[in-house]
Design a protein around this motif. Structure first.
Motif, mmCIF file in Angstrom:
data_model
loop_
_atom_site.group_PDB
_atom_site.id
_atom_site.type_symbol
_atom_site.label_atom_id
_atom_site.label_comp_id
_atom_site.label_asym_id
_atom_site.label_seq_id
_atom_site.Cartn_x
_atom_site.Cartn_y
_atom_site.Cartn_z
ATOM 1 N N ALA A 1 -12.408 -3.075 -10.939
ATOM 2 C CA ALA A 1 -13.121 -1.694 -11.291
ATOM 3 C C ALA A 1 -12.010 -0.561 -10.785
ATOM 4 O O ALA A 1 -10.896 -1.017 -10.066
ATOM 5 C CB ALA A 1 -14.297 -1.572 -10.268
ATOM 6 N N ASN A 2 -12.432 0.587 -10.982
ATOM 7 C CA ASN A 2 -11.530 1.856 -10.738
ATOM 8 C C ASN A 2 -11.116 1.858 -9.224
ATOM 9 O O ASN A 2 -12.191 1.446 -8.325
ATOM 10 C CB ASN A 2 -12.481 3.176 -10.939
ATOM 11 N N GLY A 3 -9.952 1.861 -8.839
ATOM 12 C CA GLY A 3 -9.564 1.725 -7.577
ATOM 13 C C GLY A 3 -9.341 0.513 -7.016
ATOM 14 O O GLY A 3 -8.925 0.512 -5.455
ATOM 15 N N ALA A 4 -9.584 -0.510 -7.683
ATOM 16 C CA ALA A 4 -9.454 -1.975 -6.875
ATOM 17 C C ALA A 4 -8.232 -2.413 -6.533
ATOM 18 O O ALA A 4 -7.759 -3.129 -5.567
ATOM 19 C CB ALA A 4 -9.984 -3.143 -8.024
ATOM 20 N N GLY A 5 -6.947 -1.775 -7.343
ATOM 21 C CA GLY A 5 -5.497 -1.966 -6.717
ATOM 22 C C GLY A 5 -4.699 -2.316 -8.115
ATOM 23 O O GLY A 5 -3.613 -2.896 -7.698
ATOM 24 N N LYS A 6 -5.276 -2.412 -9.226
ATOM 25 C CA LYS A 6 -4.613 -2.781 -10.321
ATOM 26 C C LYS A 6 -3.353 -2.257 -10.610
ATOM 27 O O LYS A 6 -2.198 -2.741 -10.672
ATOM 28 C CB LYS A 6 -5.325 -2.737 -11.500
ATOM 29 N N THR A 7 -3.382 -0.816 -10.398
ATOM 30 C CA THR A 7 -1.956 -0.062 -10.673
ATOM 31 C C THR A 7 -1.028 -0.366 -9.542
ATOM 32 O O THR A 7 0.145 -0.501 -10.050
ATOM 33 C CB THR A 7 -2.327 1.488 -10.626
ATOM 34 N N THR A 8 -1.472 -0.342 -8.377
ATOM 35 C CA THR A 8 -0.471 -0.739 -7.124
ATOM 36 C C THR A 8 0.018 -2.113 -7.350
ATOM 37 O O THR A 8 1.366 -2.085 -6.851
ATOM 38 C CB THR A 8 -1.431 -0.635 -5.751
ATOM 39 N N LEU A 9 -0.487 -2.814 -7.772
ATOM 40 C CA LEU A 9 -0.023 -4.424 -8.251
ATOM 41 C C LEU A 9 1.149 -4.187 -9.165
ATOM 42 O O LEU A 9 2.288 -4.865 -9.225
ATOM 43 C CB LEU A 9 -0.982 -5.448 -8.711
ATOM 44 N N VAL A 10 0.876 -3.458 -10.252
ATOM 45 C CA VAL A 10 1.660 -3.252 -11.299
ATOM 46 C C VAL A 10 3.127 -2.330 -10.790
ATOM 47 O O VAL A 10 4.203 -2.759 -11.107
ATOM 48 C CB VAL A 10 1.204 -2.313 -12.608
ATOM 49 N N ARG A 11 2.827 -1.740 -9.875
ATOM 50 C CA ARG A 11 3.766 -0.628 -9.253
ATOM 51 C C ARG A 11 4.732 -1.603 -8.426
ATOM 52 O O ARG A 11 6.003 -1.615 -8.388
ATOM 53 C CB ARG A 11 3.418 0.352 -8.466
ATOM 54 N N VAL A 12 3.984 -2.670 -7.699
ATOM 55 C CA VAL A 12 4.651 -3.605 -6.863
ATOM 56 C C VAL A 12 5.574 -4.578 -7.753
ATOM 57 O O VAL A 12 7.120 -4.724 -7.549
ATOM 58 C CB VAL A 12 3.953 -4.485 -6.090
ATOM 59 N N ARG B 1 -3.236 -0.076 3.535
ATOM 60 C CA ARG B 1 -2.958 -1.182 2.898
ATOM 61 C C ARG B 1 -3.777 -1.348 1.690
ATOM 62 O O ARG B 1 -5.117 -0.939 1.908
ATOM 63 C CB ARG B 1 -3.304 -2.586 3.639
ATOM 64 N N VAL B 2 -3.356 -1.375 0.392
ATOM 65 C CA VAL B 2 -4.221 -1.414 -0.690
ATOM 66 C C VAL B 2 -4.484 -3.022 -1.119
ATOM 67 O O VAL B 2 -5.490 -3.178 -1.584
ATOM 68 C CB VAL B 2 -3.740 -0.481 -1.857
ATOM 69 N N LEU B 3 -3.233 -3.686 -1.416
ATOM 70 C CA LEU B 3 -3.358 -4.998 -1.866
ATOM 71 C C LEU B 3 -3.426 -6.000 -0.483
ATOM 72 O O LEU B 3 -2.459 -5.965 0.385
ATOM 73 C CB LEU B 3 -2.269 -5.183 -2.710
ATOM 74 N N GLU C 1 -6.424 -4.405 -16.764
ATOM 75 C CA GLU C 1 -7.502 -3.623 -17.670
ATOM 76 C C GLU C 1 -8.832 -3.328 -16.767
ATOM 77 O O GLU C 1 -9.386 -4.330 -16.066
ATOM 78 C CB GLU C 1 -7.745 -4.215 -18.704
ATOM 79 N N GLN C 2 -9.310 -2.296 -17.059
ATOM 80 C CA GLN C 2 -10.727 -1.938 -16.437
ATOM 81 C C GLN C 2 -11.718 -2.512 -17.597
ATOM 82 O O GLN C 2 -12.929 -2.630 -17.292
ATOM 83 C CB GLN C 2 -10.980 -0.478 -16.440
ATOM 84 N N ASN C 3 -11.429 -2.409 -18.937
ATOM 85 C CA ASN C 3 -12.104 -2.759 -20.097
ATOM 86 C C ASN C 3 -12.052 -4.233 -20.094
ATOM 87 O O ASN C 3 -11.300 -4.579 -21.033
ATOM 88 C CB ASN C 3 -11.386 -2.040 -21.391
ATOM 89 N N ASP D 1 -0.451 -1.530 -18.046
ATOM 90 C CA ASP D 1 -1.292 -0.898 -17.093
ATOM 91 C C ASP D 1 -2.355 -0.130 -18.166
ATOM 92 O O ASP D 1 -2.167 1.087 -18.459
ATOM 93 C CB ASP D 1 -0.649 0.072 -16.083
ATOM 94 N N GLU D 2 -3.710 -0.794 -17.896
ATOM 95 C CA GLU D 2 -4.595 -0.045 -18.775
ATOM 96 C C GLU D 2 -4.377 0.309 -19.950
ATOM 97 O O GLU D 2 -4.489 1.589 -20.342
ATOM 98 C CB GLU D 2 -5.476 0.848 -17.913
ATOM 99 N N PRO D 3 -3.771 -0.404 -21.117
ATOM 100 C CA PRO D 3 -3.488 0.179 -22.393
ATOM 101 C C PRO D 3 -4.558 0.685 -23.279
ATOM 102 O O PRO D 3 -4.464 1.401 -24.268
ATOM 103 C CB PRO D 3 -2.930 -1.127 -23.116
ATOM 104 N N GLY E 1 0.720 -1.067 -0.021
ATOM 105 C CA GLY E 1 0.079 0.041 0.216
ATOM 106 C C GLY E 1 0.781 1.255 -0.022
ATOM 107 O O GLY E 1 2.018 1.235 -0.662
ATOM 108 N N TYR E 2 0.213 2.484 0.494
ATOM 109 C CA TYR E 2 0.967 3.469 0.438
ATOM 110 C C TYR E 2 1.056 4.000 1.892
ATOM 111 O O TYR E 2 0.124 4.223 2.695
ATOM 112 C CB TYR E 2 0.151 4.537 -0.123
ATOM 113 N N GLY E 3 2.243 4.332 2.646
ATOM 114 C CA GLY E 3 2.296 4.639 3.966
ATOM 115 C C GLY E 3 1.704 3.596 4.700
ATOM 116 O O GLY E 3 1.714 2.486 4.661
#
Ligand code: ATP
Length: 234
Positions: A38-49, A18-20, A194-196, A161-163, A13-15
C-alpha cells in the motif's frame, strides 16, 4: 547462474526513522518479480536503497552475484542495474531520438545509433514519435521513453518504481505488455514495485508483499490472482 538481484537483511530509513526492517528479496535470472504494498509501505525506499540513493543501516544488495554496498549509483549501472524512478527522467526539450542517444552517450557513435534503433523496435509506439520533443509526449509515452532509456546499457536487472502511476488502464496494459516483451526478447530480469497489484501480478512470476516496511508474504504470482487474496495481505 546467480540470481539477478538479491536483497538481504536490509534495514533502512531517513535520519533516525526506520522505514524498512530486515527485508529479504530475490529476483531470479530472467524472472519478473513484483513488490506490492500500500501507499507508504516502503517500496520507493527499497528502490532507493537498491539504486544507491540511500545507504542502509544494515544488510546488502547483489546484482548478478556482485555486491553493490557502498558503491555510488553510477557504478551500479555499470554492474548491471537499470532503474526507472517514479518521476519520468527524460530530457523534455529534445526529441525522442535525442533522448535515446543521450542515454547511450557512453557508447561509440555507431553503437549508440544501433542501440537506439533496437530500443525503438522494443517500443514501437515510440518509433512513430522519434522526432517529437519528449516534453510533448503523453504521460504514457514519456514513461515508455524513460524505461527505454534505462534499458540502454543492457542491464541485467531493470527495477521500476510504480510504472503504472498516473496512467489510464489501457496505457498500463500497453506498458506492462511491453515489459513482458522486453523480458521475453532480451532475458532482462525485472523488479516491479507497484501499488497496482492486479496489473503487476498479471505479468509476474513471483510476488513480495511489503507492509509497514517488512516483507509479509512471498508467493508465486499465480497464487495471488484475485483481488480478495491480495487485499488480505496488503
Ligand atoms: P508510495 O506508493 O506512496 O510511493 P511506498 O510504498 O513507495 O509508497 P515510501 O515512499 O518508501 O513508500 O515511504 C515509506 C515511508 O517512508 C512513509 O512513511 C514515508 O512517509 C517515509 N518517507 C518517504 N520518503 C521520505 C523522506 N525523504 N524523508 C522522510 N521520510 C520519508
Amino acid at each position: 547462474m546467480p540470481d539477478a538481484l538479491v536483497v538481504r537483511g536490509v534495514t533502512a530509513g531517513y535520519g533516525s526513522s526506520r522505514v524498512l526492517r530486515d527485508v529479504d528479496l530475490t529476483v531470479r535470472s530472467g524472472a519478473i518479480t513484483c513488490l506490492l504494498g500500500a501507499n507508504g509501505a516502503g517500496k520507493t525506499t527499497l528502490v532507493r536503497v537498491v539504486s544507491g540513493l540511500i545507504t542502509p543501516v544494515a544488510g546488502g544488495v547483489t546484482v548478478d552475484g556482485a555486491a553493490l554496498l557502498g558503491t555510488p549509483p553510477w557504478h551500479r549501472v555499470r554492474a548491471g542495474l537499470g532503474t526507472s524512478l517514479q518521476e519520468n527522467i527524460v530530457f523534455p526539450g529534445v526529441s525522442v531520438r535525442q533522448n535515446l542517444l543521450l542515454a547511450g552517450r557512453g557508447l561509440r557513435r555507431r553503437a549508440r545509433n544501433e542501440r537506439a534503433a533496437e530500443l525503438l523496435d522494443l517500443f514501437p509506439a515510440l518509433a512513430g514519435r522519434v522526432d517529437v520533443r519528449a516534453g510533448a509526449l503523453s504521460g504514457g509515452e514519456q514513461r515508455m521513453l524513460s524505461v527505454a532509456m534505462a534499458l540502454t546499457p543492457r542491464p541485467t536487472v531493470l527495477m521500476l518504481d510504480e510504472p503504472s502511476i498516473g496512467l489510464s488502464p489501457v496505457m498500463v496494459e500497453t506498458i506492462f505488455d511491453r515489459l513482458r516483451h522486453v523480458r521475453d526478447a532480451t532475458g532482462t530480469s525485472i523488479l516491479l514495485a507497484e501499488q497496482n497489484a492486479m496489473a503487476a501480478l498479471a505479468i509476474s512470476e513471483e510476488a513480495y508483499v511489503l507492509r509497514s516496511g517488512s516483507v509479509v508474504a512471498h508467493r508465486p504470482a499465480a497464487e495471488l490472482r484475485t483481488s480478495e487474496q491480495v487485499m488480505a495481505l496488503l
